[in-house]
Design a protein around this motif. Structure first.
Motif, PDB file in Angstrom:
ATOM      1  N   LEU A  89       6.521   5.702  -3.644  1.00 27.97           N
ATOM      2  CA  LEU A  89       5.159   5.902  -3.177  1.00 27.97           C
ATOM      3  C   LEU A  89       4.463   4.550  -3.052  1.00 27.97           C
ATOM      4  O   LEU A  89       3.761   4.268  -2.063  1.00 27.97           O
ATOM      5  N   CYS A  90       4.694   3.738  -4.031  1.00 28.78           N
ATOM      6  CA  CYS A  90       4.082   2.415  -4.067  1.00 28.78           C
ATOM      7  C   CYS A  90       4.561   1.572  -2.890  1.00 28.78           C
ATOM      8  O   CYS A  90       3.761   0.980  -2.153  1.00 28.78           O
ATOM      9  N   GLY A  91       5.881   1.554  -2.725  1.00 33.20           N
ATOM     10  CA  GLY A  91       6.427   0.749  -1.635  1.00 33.20           C
ATOM     11  C   GLY A  91       5.947   1.239  -0.278  1.00 33.20           C
ATOM     12  O   GLY A  91       5.567   0.444   0.590  1.00 33.20           O
ATOM     13  N   MET A  92       5.932   2.528  -0.110  1.00 36.74           N
ATOM     14  CA  MET A  92       5.529   3.083   1.176  1.00 36.74           C
ATOM     15  C   MET A  92       4.022   2.924   1.400  1.00 36.74           C
ATOM     16  O   MET A  92       3.568   2.771   2.538  1.00 36.74           O
ATOM     17  N   MET A  93       3.239   2.975   0.318  1.00 36.35           N
ATOM     18  CA  MET A  93       1.806   2.698   0.436  1.00 36.35           C
ATOM     19  C   MET A  93       1.603   1.273   0.944  1.00 36.35           C
ATOM     20  O   MET A  93       0.775   1.016   1.835  1.00 36.35           O
ATOM     21  N   ALA A  94       2.367   0.359   0.364  1.00 42.95           N
ATOM     22  CA  ALA A  94       2.231  -1.039   0.780  1.00 42.95           C
ATOM     23  C   ALA A  94       2.612  -1.189   2.250  1.00 42.95           C
ATOM     24  O   ALA A  94       1.953  -1.908   3.007  1.00 42.95           O
ATOM     25  N   ILE A  95       3.670  -0.487   2.639  1.00 42.12           N
ATOM     26  CA  ILE A  95       4.100  -0.556   4.032  1.00 42.12           C
ATOM     27  C   ILE A  95       3.012   0.011   4.943  1.00 42.12           C
ATOM     28  O   ILE A  95       2.625  -0.601   5.941  1.00 42.12           O
ATOM     29  N   PHE A 146       8.901  -6.795  -3.692  1.00 38.98           N
ATOM     30  CA  PHE A 146       8.384  -6.875  -2.318  1.00 38.98           C
ATOM     31  C   PHE A 146       8.772  -8.181  -1.642  1.00 38.98           C
ATOM     32  O   PHE A 146       8.870  -9.228  -2.290  1.00 38.98           O
ATOM     33  N   SER A 147       8.901  -8.081  -0.344  1.00 46.12           N
ATOM     34  CA  SER A 147       9.087  -9.282   0.476  1.00 46.12           C
ATOM     35  C   SER A 147       7.742  -9.982   0.664  1.00 46.12           C
ATOM     36  O   SER A 147       6.692  -9.411   0.374  1.00 46.12           O
ATOM     37  N   GLU A 148       7.775 -11.187   1.171  1.00 45.85           N
ATOM     38  CA  GLU A 148       6.539 -11.939   1.457  1.00 45.85           C
ATOM     39  C   GLU A 148       5.580 -11.105   2.299  1.00 45.85           C
ATOM     40  O   GLU A 148       4.376 -11.107   2.083  1.00 45.85           O
ATOM     41  N   ALA A 149       6.148 -10.384   3.258  1.00 43.27           N
ATOM     42  CA  ALA A 149       5.304  -9.635   4.188  1.00 43.27           C
ATOM     43  C   ALA A 149       4.469  -8.584   3.476  1.00 43.27           C
ATOM     44  O   ALA A 149       3.341  -8.302   3.868  1.00 43.27           O
ATOM     45  N   LYS A 197      12.391 -10.287 -10.204  1.00 44.52           N
ATOM     46  CA  LYS A 197      12.356 -11.062  -8.954  1.00 44.52           C
ATOM     47  C   LYS A 197      13.624 -11.893  -8.802  1.00 44.52           C
ATOM     48  O   LYS A 197      14.205 -11.970  -7.712  1.00 44.52           O
ATOM     49  N   THR A 198      14.064 -12.495  -9.883  1.00 48.34           N
ATOM     50  CA  THR A 198      15.264 -13.325  -9.789  1.00 48.34           C
ATOM     51  C   THR A 198      16.500 -12.483  -9.491  1.00 48.34           C
ATOM     52  O   THR A 198      17.346 -12.861  -8.675  1.00 48.34           O
ATOM     53  N   LEU A 199      16.602 -11.344 -10.144  1.00 47.90           N
ATOM     54  CA  LEU A 199      17.782 -10.494  -9.929  1.00 47.90           C
ATOM     55  C   LEU A 199      17.816  -9.921  -8.519  1.00 47.90           C
ATOM     56  O   LEU A 199      18.895  -9.653  -7.982  1.00 47.90           O
ATOM     57  N   THR A 200      16.649  -9.715  -7.940  1.00 46.38           N
ATOM     58  CA  THR A 200      16.627  -9.110  -6.612  1.00 46.38           C
ATOM     59  C   THR A 200      16.457 -10.153  -5.519  1.00 46.38           C
ATOM     60  O   THR A 200      16.591  -9.835  -4.343  1.00 46.38           O
ATOM     61  N   GLY A 201      16.087 -11.354  -5.909  1.00 45.39           N
ATOM     62  CA  GLY A 201      15.830 -12.377  -4.897  1.00 45.39           C
ATOM     63  C   GLY A 201      14.613 -12.065  -4.046  1.00 45.39           C
ATOM     64  O   GLY A 201      14.585 -12.383  -2.855  1.00 45.39           O
ATOM     65  N   MET A 202      13.622 -11.425  -4.657  1.00 45.80           N
ATOM     66  CA  MET A 202      12.417 -11.046  -3.915  1.00 45.80           C
ATOM     67  C   MET A 202      11.233 -11.801  -4.503  1.00 45.80           C
ATOM     68  O   MET A 202      11.181 -12.073  -5.698  1.00 45.80           O
ATOM     69  N   PRO A 203      10.238 -12.123  -3.685  1.00 45.43           N
ATOM     70  CA  PRO A 203       9.154 -12.983  -4.165  1.00 45.43           C
ATOM     71  C   PRO A 203       8.059 -12.285  -4.968  1.00 45.43           C
ATOM     72  O   PRO A 203       7.291 -12.963  -5.641  1.00 45.43           O
ATOM     73  N   ALA A 204       7.947 -10.979  -4.878  1.00 43.01           N
ATOM     74  CA  ALA A 204       6.839 -10.326  -5.562  1.00 43.01           C
ATOM     75  C   ALA A 204       7.307  -9.032  -6.200  1.00 43.01           C
ATOM     76  O   ALA A 204       8.313  -8.442  -5.785  1.00 43.01           O
TER      77      ALA A 204
END
Ligand code: PLP
Ligand code: PLP
Lengths: 454, 525, 525, 454
Positions: free
Chosen positions: C172-178, C317-320, C152-159
């Protein structure tokens, strides 16, 4: 049995190809009454898992250095050995090869031996190094025997600072062949600087084959022996320098630069770790003029039929397999794999890494020494030292060590462990601080000593 | 340098178009597919590079007594990736048991089980200090004690020392004990009898202790000439050193008679146990009159000794020699196991002393004990039987194409000589080098010295029948090729990473450490 | 089979006298020095042989419900020595990072530190069960939590989720979440935009989820055509999947604009993070508008994946999108770390569910975390810088002899195309195969699809300058040889263990498991 | 940094060769405000020794199976993996190779993949196996998706005996693409033999793409599904059999022999051990007619230009890198190294070893089951089983497991851990007994249960 490829039907068909009805027909030269009729009285074969369980049980009974605050040295040093070193020595092509007698298919081994010899020679500042001996103590013995051959003299002077086990090896193994071994008394303090050296300087004479000193010595003292070298050389004797902790040479002057004729050492600390004492790695280097009197294998550069550079074992006319009773030593198997570990570690360190490692060891040792010396009942006996120093305790050092061990503090090596005959060393403790020692370890030792001496 | 095209960009010679037949063109790198050249550390590293991260050095006043090393050491370093690659590439230029049959007679190149490696690396074994309180290492003493028990039981001998660091060191140990025993009786004597077939370490060891070596000839059937031996026995003979099974791969049938004769003149029987693999679990040396025998754990008990070591050479002793065993040793008492490192003040000190800095090759003890427990008493006897069976199978299949100086059965190794090559112009060396082309490590050559052009083949028990058959086929094929005058021997090997190396040049002008080209040039000028 | 002389005693073909130039005679074994042939397990093993000792089976009444397997399974076994030798010999037919430069673009074949291997094998990591009480594995949760923190720190992403088992699984995971997020808003939409330069997993993933894939062209300078992309954006676009740095080795300059545009239509920005090695520690994807991005631990964070796996593909992942992360995950609460494996009964369940049987690639987490801690924040930025520097150095040295379709600077990999080979008759494939002869693994070929005859070279940061220089010399030499019409390309490689393999035959008549020769013959009849 | 070969002077000279004054000039495409000016907020680089210390600290917090009486299974099995297997997978040439896209220099990898495929196909009694997938659960998912492609149907029936995590993976990952997933309720008892099978038989219809059963199932039951196969086939659907413990197939009938169309499994137990859940090894095998619909890589035999036998990756037109959105799966990286471990272990075992191992597992499990079932408050719910069985306890199984864990007894997997929603499974405990379980472990568990239930 998992390690035996022959099946029973293989055995049968092979026996009939041979024309032997029974396997014991192949043992027909053994006097019939001597051939065992059934297995000896030992357990039968076991699954890998169960053997591992047995062996783990033994291992778990021991207090590993990694589970303790650890300060033992005195001839065996605990350094961090990079993971890649062990990976390298476990390459099947290295691990399961033999002595490189067939150079066309052993260049891997030969090249690292050549690299090893070069590294050792440069570290010691000597001309030539051999391809390893068993350990530091047998290297020391071989150096002395070489000195007696070279000088054709039969008197040997040992510094009181030489590791007492090395001293014992020399005494035991030369008792039938070398006339005189004189050993100075060990002195733990550095109060009278050079007293051992002075004794050696004044005692060395035209009958002496060599003088043996250790650097840093068993108590951790480091001393310049350039003047000693002059004195020794003026009598025609050889100066042999023993280095049990080669990491020191990243920080302190090379023996070669101070006039040593032969430098021997123990390479375990940079190669294969503690292992309760073995296998270790005997280092042996000398001035070029002694080359043909050196013990052990030597790897040399040459070319192949196409003119391509390659390496071979060379000058074997010194060795037992060619020269038999006239050989310079009876050594055959040496410490090849340990030498590989040393070479790989030294390649990883390089000069920059070795120097930094050495200075880190030294600085940590200084920090620890000052910390411990501040405790009531503890006196630091060293003026100068590398990563090991000697403390005088106001109490029986062996008892204190034993007591602290129960708390997983391995406080160092007490004088009585290696000098049981010297009551004046009963209260001294030899403490080693390498890079593996953490602040919390020093805290634990300081606290432990404080409590024991209170 | 006239033909610069054979040098690559680093000045390393690449393979020529002549020479080996495989170069239809010159690669620019000097590499050939997976056959990768590798320069020396000193050519690729720099003294600034390091593959080790050391924490920052705390800033304290140095206490080095003014002895700082200020001169460059000239030790180049490599990063970790370069190091791993360097040694991986080098390793690939080696032959090894893991790659194929390694029939090096007298060396017992058997499979090295990897469980042994795992066990030796347990921190409880690998990370303990030889001088930490023995109360903190009962498991280490336990291993030593159990290993000692196995060795004594397998040999039928009452005492053992684990201290010696290899076979030759074991010989030294055994002969030291013999000399100490003789001195205790008041006369060290001056002669040691050694058969001419003996390994070089035997006479070298005897000489190390100041003994004169007298050689005993072999009989027509490859054994010690008992009559000749008896002839040489006298009150001045300290010991005989006999290898059994001997270096011709034969069991010394008259071994008990020899032992008796030596004992009769007050001498001792030192047995070189390098070939114990042939009889482990089948015959106990203690039943044959042996007084001292070293056991190469790195042969019989499979501890790896890549590139020439480390070994481990425990020595078993008869009652007569037991009092003289070196220190340290493990003693079982009521309070459990004790490590005796020093002469006791109470008892008379008969031990001949100390052989090495610490307690022997602990790392080899864990491996060997792991191996012994794996095989067990039953499996070890099977080891001997399979080793002997494999050797005899080779003998039976090759005796017509090669020449075997001694009739079978042999033990764990089979000896051929050069007579089958008579008139072919092919020497034992040429024949051995041609084996490399066929994918095998050569056998031991020109040893033992009792036959001309000896080829000593020891397959070990860890070869399958299929592997032996392939080997047999290849040797038969080569023997026939030699007899047919095929031109593939003199220049062999053709398919190895290197062609034959010039050993004469190496010895005549010894280059034993790296010198940079300009320095070398300056030195030559 | 007319030329039986090319078959050895096992019926395996040996090298012919024609063919490869290196055979001046035929060996009888088919081996050539250290180049050892190796048959299949099924040809050398027997069903009676075993390399494992199992304790004696206790005699109890079986409770197998009458389903005993009585038929032979036909699984031959090998003893341990044979097994070790079999696989050692096979291994020697491989090229690997440990042997040399492995410039496979898009694959980040960097050095695999051996400390990581040691750590992953600690019993506290290697020998714990995924379903043993979590109270007994706080250290495992600790590793997962710390790894998550680094990512998270290296990417600056919250999750982040650690569950995915490789990059494609991460996609697959990312697109499932989307998709879950869109469904939660009531409309899953139907289109995913993917640049034509994308890796095949991107469109395959979108399709896996039932999306239609619309392709976006590249600009002349190798980036996503933003105008074309904007053209295709609509309320029916669920997401864009963009690789950044992209598969041409270029940073997408307009990445923020693209993200904004996608967000503006209510879509999401999925970033393929396979090339994170170029920017780790230098740029945070979270600062670029990314909604989800997988990270190949087996690329950027050096976990080994010999022979094609295993990988590990955590997704940030982003907050969204954070509410939709799959289970299980580690939650830090007041009571320490907790492993959430199931939907809570109290809270609304937004997680899209479960992706694999357990908690992801723990063995890769320990390795990756070990690697991250070794490098640290400073070292990781240096990784990116050195990776980019190495690639640009190659570009600068080779752009005159090869042809680079896009001007530099490039990121961690450099793309060449086939135009420098025009008129030579040498194809990208031939050129790549000739690299094998020079001792290198070829670069990625014919990918990305946006240039003709692509050659994608990714040296990684773990190559030294000397190694790059040797590579550059060799490629320059080859390019000149091709232009000079040298005849060493069409048949290349000449020096590899095998010549070019017939892929057409393999696909036309698929033989995907071993059939003994007579069975195969019967089947053919 | 030890992993970075470039020295500062290398960097300087390379930058100037490139013509870039500063390294950040190479990052000029990155929007200037996005380029970090300093390292992110994480610790800086550390010596190997210190990293190892950190990681060891984590490892030491976990209770390793070797330090416990260990009875956990339920989808992940602890078998003894021979030392040589790990040696083999650590060979640099295997460990640090890539997917064998260049067959001329990847025959090592390709040949073992071919061997792996053969072993898996024979073990399952199927025609063809692929070169591995991620794990058993994703293999199960891929099998279902293949069935939907093959049958062009969109209804899937899952046995109640399927591992609930597999069920969840199927449900989650098909939620957007497969119309109907019907899952039977889990039943821990085998009282009503075949009730799950009966349900599947009666529920399967012409809309079903496939029926998925597990063998042995999650509770350890083993059942003949030959009749189910007939029923399934009569509707045109496919029977998918999931095997989470392939060792079982050394003792019980192969799924292929009972009519399975696709067999998938989890290979970790024979290859890479427990590892807290991954990496694991997805096994996938099918009848030949489904070959071109299979997911994942396939290795096939061919010849080289000289006619020499060799292996290549083949039928790649099924795969994402060729077929992109039309691929049979999006998988790319698979579980190559784990497949190597499996292949090596299976080669070591051979048929004789595998059968003996399987029968040993079974007999030990029977012994343990009988011993435990004799305890008051414990009921064995299985009639038949392989090495895993389910106990009904007179108490909350999860609480008991938690309690025993504090005494280093890892008693098995309680129903609530994997079925939190099923209160009727609160008191069941799934217990696995492999060859690694010793008598003393069974004693400890029996004693522990006795005390907990007293
Ligand atoms: C017969 C014989 N004796 C003694 C030795 C010496 O043993 P080591 O090499 O272990 O010192 C050997 C080993 O080569 C040998 O073969
Ligand atoms: C750009 C890109 N995306 C995605 C992937 C897929 O990653 P994995 O192979 O780990 O599934 C790869 C790997 O080859 C890749 O290079």
């Amino acid at each position: 049995m998992r390690y035996l490829p022959l099946t029973d039907s293989d055995r049968q068909s092979m026996l009939s190809a041979i024309g032997a009805p029974l396997i014991d027909d192949l043992f027909s030269d053994v006097p019939a009454d001597k051939l065992l009729k059934e297995p000896v009285d030992l357990p039968h074969h076991q699954a890998e898992m169960l053997v591992a369980r047995d062996m783990r049980r033994y291992a778990n009974q021991n207090l590993g250095a990694g589970d303790a605050a650890f300060f033992c040295g005195a001839g065996a040093y605990r350094h961090h050995i990079p993971a890649s070193v062990d990976t390298i020595i476990q390459r099947g092509e290295f691990l399961t090869a033999y002595t490189p007698y067939q150079p066309e298919i052993a260049q891997g081994t030969l090249q690292y031996l050549f690299e090893f010899q070069t590294q050792v020679a440069r570290l010691f500042d000597m001309d030539v190094a051999n391809a390893s001996l068993y350990d530091g103590s047998t290297a020391c013995l071989e150096a002395i025997l070489m000195a007696t051959r070279v000088t054709k003299r039969s008197k040997v002077l040992l510094s009181g600072g030489l590791h007492p086990h090395y001293r014992d090896v020399v005494r035991s193994m030369t008792r039938f062949t070398v006339e005189t071994i004189i050993c100075n008394d060990p002195v733990a303090t550095q109060d009278a600087p050079g007293s051992d050296t002075d004794w050696l300087k004044t005692t060395v004479d035209e009958e002496a084959a060599c003088v043996v000193v250790q650097y840093p010595n068993i108590f951790g003292h480091i001393e310049d022996f350039s003047q000693l070298a002059d004195a020794v050389h003026s009598t025609g004797a050889l100066l042999i320098v023993v280095v049990t902790e080669p990491v020191a040479l990243g920080a302190i002057k090379a023996p070669g630069a101070m006039g040593a004729d032969v430098v021997v050492g123990e390479g375990q600390g940079l190669s294969v770790g503690l292992q309760y004492g073995g296998p270790y790695l005997g280092l042996f280097a000398a001035r070029k003029k002694f080359l043909r009197q050196m013990p052990g294998r030597l790897c040399g550069e040459t070319v192949d039929a196409e003119g391509k550079r390659g390496f071979v074992l060379t000058l074997s006319t010194r060795e037992q397999h060619i020269r038999r009773e006239k050989a310079t030593s009876n050594i055959c198997t040496n410490s090849g794999l340990c030498a590989l570990a040393f070479t790989a570690h030294m390649a990883l360190l390089g000069e920059a890494g070795l120097k930094k490692l050495a200075h880190y060891n030294h600085s940590r040792a200084v920090q620890a020494a000052e910390r411990l010396a501040a405790i009531d009942g503890v006196t630091l006996l060293n003026d100068s030292f590398f990563n090991e120093f000697t403390l005088q305790l106001a109490g029986d050092a062996e008892a204190i060590v034993e007591h602290l061990a129960q708390r997983s503090i391995l406080a160092g090596v007490p004088g009585a462990r290696i000098y049981p005959e010297r009551t004046q060393l009963k209260d001294v403790l030899i403490v080693c601080v390498t890079e593996t020692v953490q602040d919390e370890d020093i805290d634990a030792l300081a606290q432990g000593l404080k409590e024991c001496l209170a | 340098m006239t033909e610069l095209s054979f040098l690559n960009s680093k000045g390393r010679p690449t393979r020529s178009d002549e020479g080996q037949g495989d170069a239809r063109f010159t690669t620019s790198t000097g590499h050939h597919g997976l056959d990768l050249e590798e320069a020396l550390i000193f050519e690729i590293g720099t003294t600034e590079t390091t593959g080790v991260d050391v924490p920052e050095v705390p800033d304290v006043a140095s206490r080095l007594g003014g002895l700082e090393r200020l001169e460059p050491i000239d030790l180049p370093g490599l990063s970790e990736p370069e190091t791993v690659r360097h040694f991986t590439r080098l390793s690939r230029k080696n032959y090894a048991i893991d790659m194929g049959l390694f029939p090096l007679g007298s060396c017992t190149m058997k499979h090295n089980p990897r469980l042994n490696e795992q066990m030796a690396r347990l921190p409880g074994f690998a990370d303990i200090h030889p001088l930490q309180p023995t109360s903190t290492v009962p498991g280490a003493l336990g291993v030593m004690d159990e290993l000692a028990h196995w060795l004594k039981t397998l040999t039928g001998m009452p005492a053992v020392t684990l201290a010696p660091k290899a076979g030759a060191h074991g010989e030294l140990c055994g002969m030291m004990a013999i000399r100490a025993a003789l001195e205790a009786k008041g006369n060290a004597r001056s002669i040691v009898l050694v058969p001419e077939s003996a390994h070089g370490t035997n006479p070298a060891t005897a000489a190390f202790l100041g003994y004169k070596v007298a050689s005993i000839p072999a009989t027509q059937d490859g054994r010690v000439d008992v009559a000749a031996l008896k002839d040489k026995l006298s009150e001045d003979v300290a010991a005989v050193m006999i290898t059994n099974p001997n270096t011709c791969g034969l069991f010394e049938r008259d071994i008990v008679e020899i032992a008796d004769a030596v004992h009769a003149i007050g001498g001792y029987f030192y047995c070189d146990g390098a070939n114990f693999n042939a009889i482990v679990g089948k015959v106990r040396p203690g039943d044959l009159g042996v007084d001292a025998m070293h056991i190469n754990l790195h042969k019989t008990f499979s501890t790896p000794h890549g590139g020439g070591g480390p070994g481990s050479g425990p020595v078993v002793f008869s009652e007569a020699l037991a009092p003289f065993v070196p220190r340290p040793f493990v003693l079982a008492s009521e309070d459990g196991l004790e490590l005796i490192e020093h002469a006791s003040e109470q008892e008379a000190d008969t031990s001949f002393g100390r052989m090495c800095a610490f307690h022997g090759q602990m790392g080899m003890f864990t491996r060997a004990l792991t191996y012994m427990k794996s095989h067990g008493a039953d499996g070890l006897a099977q080891v001997a039987e399979d080793a002997v069976l494999n050797a005899n199978y080779i003998l039976s299949q090759l005796k017509d194409d090669l020449s075997a100086p001694y009739a079978g059965p042999c033990m764990h190794e089979v000896l051929f000589d050069e007579s089958f090559l008579k008139g072919t112009g092919v020497s034992t060396l040429d024949f051995a080098k041609a084996m490399i082309d066929e994918g095998f490590h050569p056998m031991t050559m020109y040893f033992p010295l009792v036959v001309a052009g000896a080829m000593l083949v020891e397959p070990t028990e860890t070869e399958s029948k299929a592997s032996l058959d392939e080997f047999i086929d290849a040797l038969r094929h080569l023997a026939r090729a030699a007899k047919a005058g095929e031109d593939r021997f003199k220049g062999a090997p053709y398919f190895a990473p290197m062609q034959r190396l010039d050993e004469t040049q190496a010895a005549r002008n010894p280059v034993l450490s790296y010198t940079p080209p300009d320095a070398a040039q300056q030195a030559a000028e």
